[in-house]
Motif scaffolding. Structure first.
Motif, PDB file in Angstrom:
ATOM      1  N   VAL A 190      35.396  43.610  45.904  1.00  0.00           N
ATOM      2  CA  VAL A 190      36.387  43.694  44.819  1.00  0.00           C
ATOM      3  C   VAL A 190      36.863  45.139  44.695  1.00  0.00           C
ATOM      4  CG1 VAL A 190      35.335  41.752  43.579  1.00  0.00           C
ATOM      5  CG2 VAL A 190      34.651  44.110  43.013  1.00  0.00           C
ATOM      6  N   PRO A 191      38.000  45.376  44.019  1.00  0.00           N
ATOM      7  CA  PRO A 191      38.473  46.757  43.837  1.00  0.00           C
ATOM      8  C   PRO A 191      37.432  47.618  43.120  1.00  0.00           C
ATOM      9  CG  PRO A 191      40.189  45.185  43.237  1.00  0.00           C
ATOM     10  CD  PRO A 191      38.941  44.384  43.457  1.00  0.00           C
ATOM     11  N   ARG A 192      37.334  48.863  43.517  1.00  0.00           N
ATOM     12  CA  ARG A 192      36.304  49.741  42.948  1.00  0.00           C
ATOM     13  C   ARG A 192      36.470  49.906  41.444  1.00  0.00           C
ATOM     14  NH1 ARG A 192      32.251  52.864  44.290  1.00  0.00           N
ATOM     15  NH2 ARG A 192      31.790  54.726  43.057  1.00  0.00           N
ATOM     16  N   GLU A 193      37.717  49.833  40.946  1.00  0.00           N
ATOM     17  CA  GLU A 193      37.930  50.014  39.515  1.00  0.00           C
ATOM     18  C   GLU A 193      37.287  48.914  38.684  1.00  0.00           C
ATOM     19  OE1 GLU A 193      42.009  48.623  41.228  1.00  0.00           O
ATOM     20  OE2 GLU A 193      40.331  49.922  41.835  1.00  0.00           O
ATOM     21  N   CYS A 194      36.885  47.820  39.320  1.00  0.00           N
ATOM     22  CA  CYS A 194      36.177  46.758  38.588  1.00  0.00           C
ATOM     23  C   CYS A 194      34.899  47.276  37.941  1.00  0.00           C
ATOM     24  CB  CYS A 194      35.829  45.593  39.532  1.00  0.00           C
ATOM     25  SG  CYS A 194      37.249  44.561  39.986  1.00  0.00           S
ATOM     26  N   LEU A 195      34.292  48.302  38.535  1.00  0.00           N
ATOM     27  CA  LEU A 195      33.054  48.842  38.002  1.00  0.00           C
ATOM     28  C   LEU A 195      33.238  49.510  36.643  1.00  0.00           C
ATOM     29  CD1 LEU A 195      31.578  50.264  41.319  1.00  0.00           C
ATOM     30  CD2 LEU A 195      30.545  48.469  39.918  1.00  0.00           C
ATOM     31  N   GLY A 196      34.477  49.697  36.214  1.00  0.00           N
ATOM     32  CA  GLY A 196      34.735  50.273  34.898  1.00  0.00           C
ATOM     33  C   GLY A 196      35.464  49.345  33.960  1.00  0.00           C
ATOM     34  N   GLU A 197      35.555  48.058  34.304  1.00  0.00           N
ATOM     35  CA  GLU A 197      36.336  47.125  33.503  1.00  0.00           C
ATOM     36  C   GLU A 197      35.469  46.164  32.693  1.00  0.00           C
ATOM     37  OE1 GLU A 197      40.548  46.749  35.943  1.00  0.00           O
ATOM     38  OE2 GLU A 197      39.201  45.026  35.841  1.00  0.00           O
ATOM     39  N   ASN A 198      36.040  45.700  31.569  1.00  0.00           N
ATOM     40  CA  ASN A 198      35.403  44.650  30.775  1.00  0.00           C
ATOM     41  C   ASN A 198      36.190  43.348  30.966  1.00  0.00           C
ATOM     42  OD1 ASN A 198      37.660  44.592  28.997  1.00  0.00           O
ATOM     43  ND2 ASN A 198      36.729  46.099  27.643  1.00  0.00           N
ATOM     44  N   PRO A 199      35.724  42.228  30.427  1.00  0.00           N
ATOM     45  CA  PRO A 199      36.408  40.948  30.647  1.00  0.00           C
ATOM     46  C   PRO A 199      37.851  40.908  30.158  1.00  0.00           C
ATOM     47  CG  PRO A 199      34.169  40.557  29.904  1.00  0.00           C
ATOM     48  CD  PRO A 199      34.412  42.036  29.777  1.00  0.00           C
ATOM     49  N   ILE A 200      38.162  41.594  29.071  1.00  0.00           N
ATOM     50  CA  ILE A 200      39.538  41.599  28.582  1.00  0.00           C
ATOM     51  C   ILE A 200      40.457  42.293  29.583  1.00  0.00           C
ATOM     52  CG2 ILE A 200      41.061  42.488  26.776  1.00  0.00           C
ATOM     53  CD1 ILE A 200      38.753  42.088  24.801  1.00  0.00           C
ATOM     54  N   GLN A 201      40.016  43.418  30.101  1.00  0.00           N
ATOM     55  CA  GLN A 201      40.832  44.136  31.078  1.00  0.00           C
ATOM     56  C   GLN A 201      41.026  43.313  32.351  1.00  0.00           C
ATOM     57  OE1 GLN A 201      38.123  47.490  30.903  1.00  0.00           O
ATOM     58  NE2 GLN A 201      39.763  48.828  30.146  1.00  0.00           N
ATOM     59  N   THR A 202      39.976  42.651  32.793  1.00  0.00           N
ATOM     60  CA  THR A 202      40.084  41.811  33.989  1.00  0.00           C
ATOM     61  C   THR A 202      40.995  40.623  33.738  1.00  0.00           C
ATOM     62  OG1 THR A 202      37.908  42.475  34.804  1.00  0.00           O
ATOM     63  CG2 THR A 202      38.778  40.373  35.604  1.00  0.00           C
ATOM     64  N   SER A 203      40.861  40.002  32.577  1.00  0.00           N
ATOM     65  CA  SER A 203      41.732  38.872  32.242  1.00  0.00           C
ATOM     66  C   SER A 203      43.186  39.316  32.195  1.00  0.00           C
ATOM     67  CB  SER A 203      41.312  38.268  30.903  1.00  0.00           C
ATOM     68  OG  SER A 203      40.010  37.732  30.970  1.00  0.00           O
ATOM     69  N   ASP A 204      43.438  40.492  31.643  1.00  0.00           N
ATOM     70  CA  ASP A 204      44.803  41.009  31.590  1.00  0.00           C
ATOM     71  C   ASP A 204      45.357  41.223  33.006  1.00  0.00           C
ATOM     72  OD1 ASP A 204      45.221  41.026  28.844  1.00  0.00           O
ATOM     73  OD2 ASP A 204      44.388  43.032  28.586  1.00  0.00           O
ATOM     74  N   ARG A 205      44.526  41.742  33.905  1.00  0.00           N
ATOM     75  CA  ARG A 205      44.993  41.954  35.280  1.00  0.00           C
ATOM     76  C   ARG A 205      45.263  40.627  35.988  1.00  0.00           C
ATOM     77  NH1 ARG A 205      42.897  46.039  39.457  1.00  0.00           N
ATOM     78  NH2 ARG A 205      40.725  45.625  38.884  1.00  0.00           N
ATOM     79  N   LEU A 206      44.379  39.672  35.805  1.00  0.00           N
ATOM     80  CA  LEU A 206      44.595  38.361  36.409  1.00  0.00           C
ATOM     81  C   LEU A 206      45.887  37.727  35.912  1.00  0.00           C
ATOM     82  CD1 LEU A 206      41.146  36.479  36.400  1.00  0.00           C
ATOM     83  CD2 LEU A 206      42.548  37.009  38.396  1.00  0.00           C
TER      84      LEU A 206
END
Length: 372
Positions: A190-206
């Motif tokens: 997965v992208p390295r920036e995932c290591l600094g993300e929470n579920p809201i940020q990931t949901s927003d990206r998706l």
């Protein structure tokens, strides 16, 4: 005379809009009580000490691992049993009890589930090998900031060992090693920036980009399954199966508690009890963006349609979720464990080294069933 209460919740449509709408409905119904709500960040929701909050607010929307400390310190009012544990999905009600007493009402239910873009992916992967295959295609995200990385380790350890992690020590060595290996492979895909993300940020990206189509482990937000919430709709489903079952997901959610230091405790208890009822949970609370804990909402066909099948799609995972240790000292241990897991993932440390440290942390809690 109108009684005015103060409440603190968390700053997301799911945690804020739902309880504000319920409060307005309660006032409009002529109960003579108005609630003014303030919101704090998701991270503060997980971390913030309740001592100061209990002095400043009558009603608190809180994370259930805080319950044992808050109860032992006399910060919260014992709440009536009312509708029993079976009326709330999975182990949601159990998570707000300490030594047989209920200190919070499970108005919000969540666990780590999976999300995908139905316009990009006809069917989500059901097994971990399938997840990794999709990740090799560059289509997978995974929120893995410290608290979420720890949640994923807890989820996989619990699922693979067939029972809650965090008992005597942290986890069965073989189960932990398998889970650590899986997450290590996922980290590398997965992208390295995932290591600094929470579920809201990931949901927003998706929901915003066609580059990614799936996330296997993140706390579910039914808001993203509602038409118009974001540019693209997400669909939510069970986590990847272990031995044919989506078991072990770390239980989350939020509970409504009443401060023992408030002036209007009777009125606050009456409001909290009302919000937790089937009618309110399936009605104004859910339709204002909430994610109810009441079973009736999870069985409501209209709400399921409104949320693109969120409740039916994730219910098995929530019902098979794992529960973190109920202990007054747990939050300090979790803080240290989150940092240790994240550091181990970033540094690509062996499973045995990380588990040895986690075992020491969790052994410090003593008898894990002290609060059951």
């Amino acid at each position: 005379m109108t009684i005015r209460l103060k409440g603190i919740t968390w700053d997301h449509e799911r945690g804020r809009d739902s309880i504000v709408a319920a409060s307005r409905a309660y006032a409009d119904a002529g109960h003579g009580v108005e609630v003014e709500w303030e919101a704090r960040s998701l991270q503060a929701f997980a971390d913030q000490d309740l001592d100061a909050l209990a002095s400043a607010y009558d009603l608190l929307v809180i994370d259930h691992p805080h319950i044992p400390h808050a109860a032992q310190a006399g910060l919260l009012v014992a709440l009536p049993d009312g509708e029993g544990p079976a009326e709330y999905v999975g182990r949601s009600d159990e998570s707000y009890r300490w030594r047989g007493v209920r200190y919070g009402l499970a108005i919000d239910a969540a666990a780590q589930v999976a999300a995908y873009r139905p316009d990009l992916l006809a069917e989500p992967p059901r097994t971990w090998p399938d997840v990794l295959d999709l990740a090799r295609d560059g289509a997978v995200l995974w929120p893995a900031k410290p608290i979420d990385a720890f949640a994923s380790v807890f989820t996989l350890s619990s699922g693979l060992q067939g029972g809650d992690a965090g008992g005597r020590g942290f986890a069965d060595p073989d189960a932990f090693a398998q889970g650590w290996h899986l997450l290590g492979r996922l980290r590398d895909l997965v992208p390295r920036e995932c290591l600094g993300e929470n579920p809201i940020q990931t949901s927003d990206r998706l929901a915003a980009s066609d580059r990614w189509a799936y996330a296997p482990l993140l706390y579910g937000y039914s808001n993203y399954a509602r038409a118009g919430f974001r540019e693209h709709v997400l669909r939510w489903t069970d986590i990847p199966e272990i031995d044919g079952s989506p078991r072990g997901s770390m239980l989350g959610g939020a509970g409504l508690a009443v401060s023992a230091r408030g002036t209007h405790r009777t009125e606050a208890i009456a409001f909290a009890t009302w919000v937790a009822t089937s009618e309110v949970q399936s009605g104004v609370y859910a339709r204002a963006g909430g994610q109810p804990g009441h079973v009736s909402a999870w069985a409501d066909a209209g709400l399921d349609e409104l949320t693109g099948g969120f409740f039916a799609g994730t219910r098995r995972t929530v019902e098979l979720a794992s529960l973190r240790p109920q202990h007054p000292g747990y939050m300090a241990v979790q803080d240290a464990a989150c940092e240790r897991v994240h550091r181990g993932l970033v540094s690509r440390e062996p499973a045995a080294d990380v588990l040895a440290d986690l075992d020491r942390m969790f052994e410090s809690l003593g008898a894990q069933d002290a609060g059951r």
